[in-house]
Motif scaffolding. Sequence first.
Motif, PDB file in Angstrom:
ATOM      1  N   GLY A   1       0.817  -1.215   0.000  1.00  0.00           N
ATOM      2  CA  GLY A   1       0.000   0.000   0.000  1.00  0.00           C
ATOM      3  C   GLY A   1       0.847   1.260   0.000  1.00  0.00           C
ATOM      4  N   PHE A   2       1.953   1.267   0.744  1.00  0.00           N
ATOM      5  CA  PHE A   2       2.832   2.433   0.772  1.00  0.00           C
ATOM      6  C   PHE A   2       3.465   2.653  -0.596  1.00  0.00           C
ATOM      7  CE2 PHE A   2       6.859   4.579   1.458  1.00  0.00           C
ATOM      8  CZ  PHE A   2       6.500   5.622   2.299  1.00  0.00           C
ATOM      9  N   SER A   3       3.909   1.601  -1.244  1.00  0.00           N
ATOM     10  CA  SER A   3       4.535   1.738  -2.559  1.00  0.00           C
ATOM     11  C   SER A   3       3.529   2.249  -3.594  1.00  0.00           C
ATOM     12  CB  SER A   3       5.113   0.394  -3.000  1.00  0.00           C
ATOM     13  OG  SER A   3       6.041  -0.093  -2.048  1.00  0.00           O
ATOM     14  N   TYR A   4       2.330   1.695  -3.572  1.00  0.00           N
ATOM     15  CA  TYR A   4       1.318   2.111  -4.552  1.00  0.00           C
ATOM     16  C   TYR A   4       0.870   3.553  -4.303  1.00  0.00           C
ATOM     17  CZ  TYR A   4      -2.550   1.405  -7.827  1.00  0.00           C
ATOM     18  OH  TYR A   4      -3.391   1.491  -8.896  1.00  0.00           O
ATOM     19  N   SER A   5       0.693   3.907  -3.035  1.00  0.00           N
ATOM     20  CA  SER A   5       0.299   5.283  -2.715  1.00  0.00           C
ATOM     21  C   SER A   5       1.407   6.268  -3.063  1.00  0.00           C
ATOM     22  CB  SER A   5      -0.050   5.397  -1.226  1.00  0.00           C
ATOM     23  OG  SER A   5      -1.091   4.512  -0.877  1.00  0.00           O
ATOM     24  N   LEU A   6       2.657   5.868  -2.818  1.00  0.00           N
ATOM     25  CA  LEU A   6       3.784   6.745  -3.155  1.00  0.00           C
ATOM     26  C   LEU A   6       3.869   6.975  -4.657  1.00  0.00           C
ATOM     27  CD1 LEU A   6       6.254   8.294  -2.112  1.00  0.00           C
ATOM     28  CD2 LEU A   6       7.581   6.182  -2.383  1.00  0.00           C
ATOM     29  N   THR A   7       3.560   5.952  -5.437  1.00  0.00           N
ATOM     30  CA  THR A   7       3.578   6.111  -6.896  1.00  0.00           C
ATOM     31  C   THR A   7       2.537   7.129  -7.346  1.00  0.00           C
ATOM     32  OG1 THR A   7       4.270   3.801  -7.104  1.00  0.00           O
ATOM     33  CG2 THR A   7       3.427   4.887  -9.081  1.00  0.00           C
ATOM     34  N   TRP A   8       1.326   7.001  -6.846  1.00  0.00           N
ATOM     35  CA  TRP A   8       0.280   7.976  -7.193  1.00  0.00           C
ATOM     36  C   TRP A   8       0.628   9.367  -6.675  1.00  0.00           C
ATOM     37  CZ3 TRP A   8      -3.669   8.142 -10.430  1.00  0.00           C
ATOM     38  CH2 TRP A   8      -4.173   6.949 -10.950  1.00  0.00           C
ATOM     39  N   PHE A   9       1.226   9.442  -5.502  1.00  0.00           N
ATOM     40  CA  PHE A   9       1.614  10.734  -4.935  1.00  0.00           C
ATOM     41  C   PHE A   9       2.656  11.417  -5.822  1.00  0.00           C
ATOM     42  CE2 PHE A   9       4.020  13.508  -2.105  1.00  0.00           C
ATOM     43  CZ  PHE A   9       3.018  14.160  -1.401  1.00  0.00           C
ATOM     44  N   VAL A  10       3.669  10.659  -6.271  1.00  0.00           N
ATOM     45  CA  VAL A  10       4.715  11.234  -7.120  1.00  0.00           C
ATOM     46  C   VAL A  10       4.135  11.671  -8.465  1.00  0.00           C
ATOM     47  CG1 VAL A  10       6.835  10.696  -8.361  1.00  0.00           C
ATOM     48  CG2 VAL A  10       6.570   9.969  -5.991  1.00  0.00           C
ATOM     49  N   VAL A  11       3.243  10.861  -9.041  1.00  0.00           N
ATOM     50  CA  VAL A  11       2.634  11.229 -10.321  1.00  0.00           C
ATOM     51  C   VAL A  11       1.821  12.513 -10.185  1.00  0.00           C
ATOM     52  CG1 VAL A  11       0.912  10.514 -12.029  1.00  0.00           C
ATOM     53  CG2 VAL A  11       2.616   8.892 -11.219  1.00  0.00           C
ATOM     54  N   THR A  12       1.077  12.648  -9.095  1.00  0.00           N
ATOM     55  CA  THR A  12       0.283  13.859  -8.884  1.00  0.00           C
ATOM     56  C   THR A  12       1.170  15.076  -8.678  1.00  0.00           C
ATOM     57  OG1 THR A  12      -1.410  12.479  -7.827  1.00  0.00           O
ATOM     58  CG2 THR A  12      -1.587  14.844  -7.532  1.00  0.00           C
ATOM     59  N   VAL A  13       2.254  14.919  -7.917  1.00  0.00           N
ATOM     60  CA  VAL A  13       3.177  16.038  -7.697  1.00  0.00           C
ATOM     61  C   VAL A  13       3.846  16.451  -8.998  1.00  0.00           C
ATOM     62  CG1 VAL A  13       5.330  16.697  -6.560  1.00  0.00           C
ATOM     63  CG2 VAL A  13       3.562  15.520  -5.266  1.00  0.00           C
ATOM     64  N   LEU A  14       4.230  15.477  -9.833  1.00  0.00           N
ATOM     65  CA  LEU A  14       4.833  15.805 -11.120  1.00  0.00           C
ATOM     66  C   LEU A  14       3.869  16.572 -12.013  1.00  0.00           C
ATOM     67  CD1 LEU A  14       6.841  12.561 -12.028  1.00  0.00           C
ATOM     68  CD2 LEU A  14       7.755  14.803 -11.420  1.00  0.00           C
ATOM     69  N   GLN A  15       2.608  16.147 -12.029  1.00  0.00           N
ATOM     70  CA  GLN A  15       1.635  16.855 -12.858  1.00  0.00           C
ATOM     71  C   GLN A  15       1.434  18.283 -12.365  1.00  0.00           C
ATOM     72  OE1 GLN A  15      -2.148  14.952 -13.203  1.00  0.00           O
ATOM     73  NE2 GLN A  15      -2.885  16.325 -14.786  1.00  0.00           N
TER      74      GLN A  15
END
Length: 700
Positions: free
Chosen positions: A222-236
């Motif tokens: 869950g931490f890895s998957y949430s971190l991936t979405w978090f990084v994608v949102t921050v990049l956008q």
Amino acid sequence: MGSRHKQASEERSSPRTAASTVPRTVVLQQDACCQHKKEILGISDHRRALCARHQLESARIRDGKAAGLRLGQEGPCQPGTDTHPRTRQINITCDNPVDREVFLHYSLIPSLCIILVLSFLQRREHRRQRDDTSYLLGNHFGIIVPLDFVGTFSNRWSYGAAFGATANKVMFLFSEGYQPLTVPQWAQAFVLFIGGMEVGLSYFPFFACLSSEFQLVSSILGFSYSLTWFVVTVLQISQCPHGQFLGRFETLVFYWPSLLCLGFLLGRFLHMFLKALPVHLGLEPQTEEKSMLEAHQAKHVKQLLSKPRPQEGEKSWFQTRVYEWDPCFQFPSRMVGTLLLAFICLYLFIVIEFCVFLHVRDKLDMFEDKLESYLTHMNETGTLTPIILQVKELISVTKGVWVVTILPAALTCVTYLFHILACYRKHMKRLWAGDKHFLPQKFHSPSSAASVVAIARYSGWQIAYILWGYLIIHVVQSLCGVMLMYGLVLPIIHHRGLEMLQGFGLGVLTLSIVVGLIILQVWIAGTFFLQPKLGTSDKQKPLALNNRRAFHNFNYFLFFYNVLLGLGACLSRLLISCLLGTWLIARIDRTIMQSGYEGADMGFGAWIGMLFVDHYHTNPVLVSFCHILITSHKDRKLQKTVKYWCLNQSAGPRFSARARTRWFLLQTLINNPRLVMLRKSKSGHSSGEFTQILLTCSDC
């Protein structure tokens, strides 16, 4: 004319910073365009200033002083373009390495991998027969439950954050903007269904990792998957922070709620990992199996079995009128998640609505400029001048009222969300007590299948009702605001306040006379046409006619007047029904249909079905009874499996189970005297004397 040519030539011969980056032909074309418009249309001085200012701003932008922003507007001097300075249509070109829409499709791959891992760890409770090929899988690959929509009361805010992370995609689904396939019009429903399934599968790991029993593995995944979405949102947000409607930081305005929810999930999964790691290493004892009976449910049952205590002190105004906290009641995770997601979706809906308003306002400003150009060209002497002035005034009033009513419409929907929670608790407590009088008669025994479907419909329908309700309430409040402006404010501004007061006074006087005549009829009927009270303690006279001859003449002469009065009553009925219907459209817990037509209100039917499902599956008394049965069954099973279990028993005094049961029965009857009258009498005992003794003991 010569001075203007001279000024233009001086501007063209000014510093070469702008001219070095702008072709000379473009500048000459813009000057020729402005000169052509000045000679042909005879535009006013302020429009000439706009042309000159646009040239200077264009030179600065091309010089690099406004780096990162490319104005997607044509100059105000170019034919067929907008000349209004407040236009916000900005085309932002940015290089975004990751698109959330594309990433949503690719996220299905890690999502399926996480689901397979958690399913492999999940044990199946009931294995099939050996003749089935599924025995090759052993007892692995059980069904993953993302969220118990009925009986989950723990991790409520974590599930709420998981729901909040899906808010942006929910809004795309709500607007029917997310369609992964291009199909004919008749197949749009299937495409929306597929899109909803894809969004649900993409966000499934958030819920599955929160509800999994394997805390260590699920926290890492869950931490890895949430971190991936978090990084994608921050990049956008960092790559494309600006937009076409709100300008600067538009992307941040849209995505900060999801970013906040993803950050909360990161903290939650990290906490789960730090809590599960010592248990996995053997540094801490393993937590006991979770009981099916929640703490607040046990408190509720104890409160029912205990003697009522007198109220300590008076309740505050907030407790009496708004909300009173109850330690014996908790909202399920479904309700908390729905509330949080509804808040975020309402915020996003308001932002989108404001962006649309800015776009429409710019179009209206362009239209007003054209009207102003016509008035200037006609020197305000044309036949359409009064109509144009009224249209401009209507546009100005509508824009101002629409902005002002955003806040009260939003506060109304926010109040409805909290009020729905209060109504949920009130209705559940009434159902627990066996009270169904607050429900329409046809909803006392709803269909079981419809109730099961209602528990799945409620959360989505509640959000949709809130969003549509906000829009409808906003439109109605805006119409009321426009009528208030034209009826009260504008007459005062146009120095016609005295006429307005005269008309207002005549209207109030007419309405007062009509209402007075209605009250007079009731007073005459109660004074002259009813017989006197039978007793001094009666609150009203009996429904028995008196002075019948006068009563018949009274009815005859008022018949013709009541026909006219009925016309106004009919219109008032229609007006009040429309106002109440539009005002309560977002309230899914209250039907807006008339008595007998409640079945046509599908939202209210979903609410009732959801209440009955929760009532049958989370009733504290029923859950406590099942908990006692399961616990006693486990204890008996444990005693049978352990050999020589009596050797481990304490050497203290032994108690009779029958005597203990009778003692508990006596204590229950003393605390609840009304149950004594419901007991079946036994031969050889004086039931009346026993009842009297218990009632006497209860008064002690």
